[in-house]
Scaffold this motif. Structure first.
Motif, mmCIF file in Angstrom:
data_model
loop_
_atom_site.group_PDB
_atom_site.id
_atom_site.type_symbol
_atom_site.label_atom_id
_atom_site.label_comp_id
_atom_site.label_asym_id
_atom_site.label_seq_id
_atom_site.Cartn_x
_atom_site.Cartn_y
_atom_site.Cartn_z
ATOM 1 N N VAL A 126 0.856 -1.190 0.000
ATOM 2 C CA VAL A 126 0.000 0.000 0.000
ATOM 3 C C VAL A 126 0.890 1.238 0.000
ATOM 4 N N ILE A 127 0.572 2.188 -0.882
ATOM 5 C CA ILE A 127 1.200 3.506 -0.842
ATOM 6 C C ILE A 127 0.168 4.497 -0.333
ATOM 7 N N GLU A 128 0.554 5.278 0.665
ATOM 8 C CA GLU A 128 -0.332 6.327 1.178
ATOM 9 C C GLU A 128 0.394 7.658 1.115
ATOM 10 N N SER A 129 -0.339 8.712 0.707
ATOM 11 C CA SER A 129 0.278 10.039 0.612
ATOM 12 C C SER A 129 -0.792 11.115 0.602
ATOM 13 N N GLY A 130 -0.404 12.315 1.035
ATOM 14 C CA GLY A 130 -1.280 13.466 0.913
ATOM 15 C C GLY A 130 -2.448 13.444 1.875
ATOM 16 N N VAL A 131 -3.578 13.961 1.395
ATOM 17 C CA VAL A 131 -4.766 14.124 2.217
ATOM 18 C C VAL A 131 -5.988 13.920 1.333
ATOM 19 N N ALA A 132 -7.119 13.592 1.929
ATOM 20 C CA ALA A 132 -8.334 13.310 1.159
ATOM 21 C C ALA A 132 -8.802 14.534 0.370
ATOM 22 N N TYR A 133 -9.509 14.260 -0.730
ATOM 23 C CA TYR A 133 -10.141 15.286 -1.581
ATOM 24 C C TYR A 133 -9.150 16.202 -2.289
ATOM 25 N N ARG A 134 -7.874 15.856 -2.290
ATOM 26 C CA ARG A 134 -6.879 16.710 -2.932
ATOM 27 C C ARG A 134 -5.921 15.849 -3.754
ATOM 28 N N ILE A 135 -5.282 16.492 -4.745
ATOM 29 C CA ILE A 135 -4.212 15.862 -5.514
ATOM 30 C C ILE A 135 -2.958 16.710 -5.361
ATOM 31 N N ASN A 136 -1.911 16.112 -4.835
ATOM 32 C CA ASN A 136 -0.613 16.769 -4.720
ATOM 33 C C ASN A 136 0.264 16.232 -5.852
ATOM 34 N N GLN A 137 0.438 17.037 -6.891
ATOM 35 C CA GLN A 137 1.147 16.555 -8.083
ATOM 36 C C GLN A 137 2.607 16.231 -7.793
ATOM 37 N N GLN A 138 3.223 16.965 -6.875
ATOM 38 C CA GLN A 138 4.624 16.667 -6.544
ATOM 39 C C GLN A 138 4.751 15.265 -5.965
ATOM 40 N N TYR A 139 3.883 14.924 -5.007
ATOM 41 C CA TYR A 139 3.901 13.585 -4.440
ATOM 42 C C TYR A 139 3.620 12.550 -5.531
ATOM 43 N N CYS A 140 2.588 12.821 -6.313
ATOM 44 C CA CYS A 140 2.144 11.846 -7.313
ATOM 45 C C CYS A 140 3.223 11.576 -8.347
ATOM 46 N N ASN A 141 3.865 12.625 -8.830
ATOM 47 C CA ASN A 141 4.887 12.436 -9.863
ATOM 48 C C ASN A 141 6.084 11.651 -9.329
ATOM 49 N N ALA A 142 6.432 11.873 -8.059
ATOM 50 C CA ALA A 142 7.521 11.088 -7.454
ATOM 51 C C ALA A 142 7.137 9.614 -7.366
ATOM 52 N N ILE A 143 5.883 9.339 -7.012
ATOM 53 C CA ILE A 143 5.417 7.950 -6.933
ATOM 54 C C ILE A 143 5.383 7.314 -8.320
ATOM 55 N N VAL A 144 4.949 8.072 -9.329
ATOM 56 C CA VAL A 144 4.950 7.553 -10.699
ATOM 57 C C VAL A 144 6.376 7.208 -11.127
ATOM 58 N N ASP A 145 7.330 8.077 -10.803
ATOM 59 C CA ASP A 145 8.739 7.762 -11.096
ATOM 60 C C ASP A 145 9.131 6.439 -10.446
ATOM 61 N N GLY A 146 8.679 6.239 -9.203
ATOM 62 C CA GLY A 146 8.980 5.001 -8.499
ATOM 63 C C GLY A 146 8.335 3.788 -9.145
ATOM 64 N N LEU A 147 7.112 3.944 -9.626
ATOM 65 C CA LEU A 147 6.432 2.828 -10.293
ATOM 66 C C LEU A 147 7.189 2.405 -11.547
ATOM 67 N N PHE A 148 7.706 3.370 -12.291
ATOM 68 C CA PHE A 148 8.479 3.007 -13.482
ATOM 69 C C PHE A 148 9.820 2.378 -13.101
ATOM 70 N N ALA A 149 10.413 2.830 -11.989
ATOM 71 C CA ALA A 149 11.644 2.181 -11.510
ATOM 72 C C ALA A 149 11.367 0.735 -11.141
ATOM 73 N N LEU A 150 10.228 0.494 -10.489
ATOM 74 C CA LEU A 150 9.839 -0.869 -10.139
ATOM 75 C C LEU A 150 9.586 -1.697 -11.394
ATOM 76 N N MET A 151 8.893 -1.119 -12.361
ATOM 77 C CA MET A 151 8.602 -1.847 -13.599
ATOM 78 C C MET A 151 9.886 -2.193 -14.357
ATOM 79 N N LYS A 152 10.873 -1.318 -14.270
ATOM 80 C CA LYS A 152 12.149 -1.641 -14.906
ATOM 81 C C LYS A 152 12.840 -2.789 -14.171
ATOM 82 N N GLU A 153 12.790 -2.763 -12.857
ATOM 83 C CA GLU A 153 13.371 -3.842 -12.051
ATOM 84 C C GLU A 153 12.688 -5.177 -12.350
#
Length: 313
Positions: free
Chosen positions: A189-216
């Motif tokens: 489980v990944i948890e970040s930020g707060v309800a009813y909002r989108i924090n693009q900085q957090y999200c983009n860092a997590i997306v970078d991580g997902l692609f790092a995982l997919m490469k692994e």
């Protein structure tokens, strides 16, 4: 390719549909690794909506680099998302407490069963969450202490700011991640930020991580970031700061701040008298990993968490 995972007829000629975007190489061999990225179990958590969008967008931009299977499920509780509620509307059932579900059950159990069966067989599942309305969380991976050996390599790829290991006896048995781990699908489980909002900085860092995982995992062959080295912590390394009075909480620090024992974290004020009811202090050294976002509080409300102690990289 957009696929329907489950479709259920509702009242007044309406229909519940859970969909996924199935992304696969143009010429599959049958030996591809598969990752599932899921979101929207709670209708008030919107971080995952942006993350799902951005994962799909980046893959489509460089589709030639896709060498495995990525299944993206943006809204597992679509009625909750439409009504902006955590639970399934009408029944009030917590969607993340009824897995693996049942084909013979009511609407929620049937939907959960179809989703579970569709994900089953994947190599990895990442369950995306935000915090609730009240407390803002740094991006973090959460996992059970009885799954550390198999899940830690996944967590370290995800480019978050903290990995939090929970005692297995405190984890909800009916959650999607727990149920998938029980059948051999490695899930965190990944948890970040707060309800009813989108924090693009957090999200983009997590997306970078997902692609790092997919490469692994040999699902993606494009360029990826090097994931951050982050604290790995257990419950004993987390200090909870709770209010001793009621009123309005005015924070004096920000999330990620490094604090020392005795540092002032904020104040609780009485708006009718103009008085300070309480000055809130750090009870130990560490990083502010959770901070009260909704200012109206009562005695006992969680104001902050500090990660310190024996957390290590």
């Amino acid at each position: 390719m957009i696929e329907t995972v489950v479709s259920v007829d509702l009242m007044v000629e309406e229909e519940l549909k859970v969909k996924k975007n199935h992304l696969a190489p143009d010429f599959p061999t049958g030996e591809e690794k598969r990752i599932c990225i899921v979101s929207g179990l709670y209708g008030d958590e919107l971080q995952g909506q942006y993350i799902c969008y951005e994962v799909i967008r980046r893959i489509k931009l460089e589709y030639e680099n896709l060498i495995g299977i990525v299944d993206v499920y943006p809204a597992l509780n679509p009625m909750g998302l439409d009504s902006k509620t955590r639970e399934i509307p009408g029944s009030g059932i917590d969607m993340n407490s009824i897995f693996p579900g049942s084909k013979l059950g009511a609407l929620g159990e049937y939907t959960a069963s179809c989703i579970f069966d569709d994900i089953k067989g994947a190599d990895v599942c990442i369950d995306l969450h935000a915090s609730n309305l009240y407390v803002h969380e740094v991006p973090q991976v959460r996992m059970n202490d009885d799954r550390v050996d198999e899940l830690m390599p996944i967590a370290k790829c995800l480019n978050v700011d903290m990995i939090w290991i929970h005692p297995s006896n405190s984890v909800l048995n009916g959650s999607l991640a727990y149920s998938l781990n029980e059948v051999g699908v490695r899930s965190v489980v990944i948890e970040s930020g707060v309800a009813y909002r989108i924090n693009q900085q957090y999200c983009n860092a997590i997306v970078d991580g997902l692609f790092a995982l997919m490469k692994e995992m040999e699902i993606w062959k494009g360029n990826t970031v090097t994931p951050k080295k982050v604290p790995i912590t257990n419950d004993k390394d987390i200090r909870y700061i709770n209010a001793e009075s009621s009123g309005i909480f005015i924070p004096g620090v920000q999330l990620f701040a490094q604090v020392k024992k005795g540092d002032e974290l904020g104040t609780v004020v009485n708006v009718i008298t103009g008085a300070v009811e309480e000055v809130v202090y750090a009870t130990g050294d560490g990083m502010i990993c959770s901070l009260r976002d909704y200012p109206v509080i009562e005695e006992g409300s969680l104001l902050a968490r500090i990660v310190g102690g024996n957390a290590y990289e």
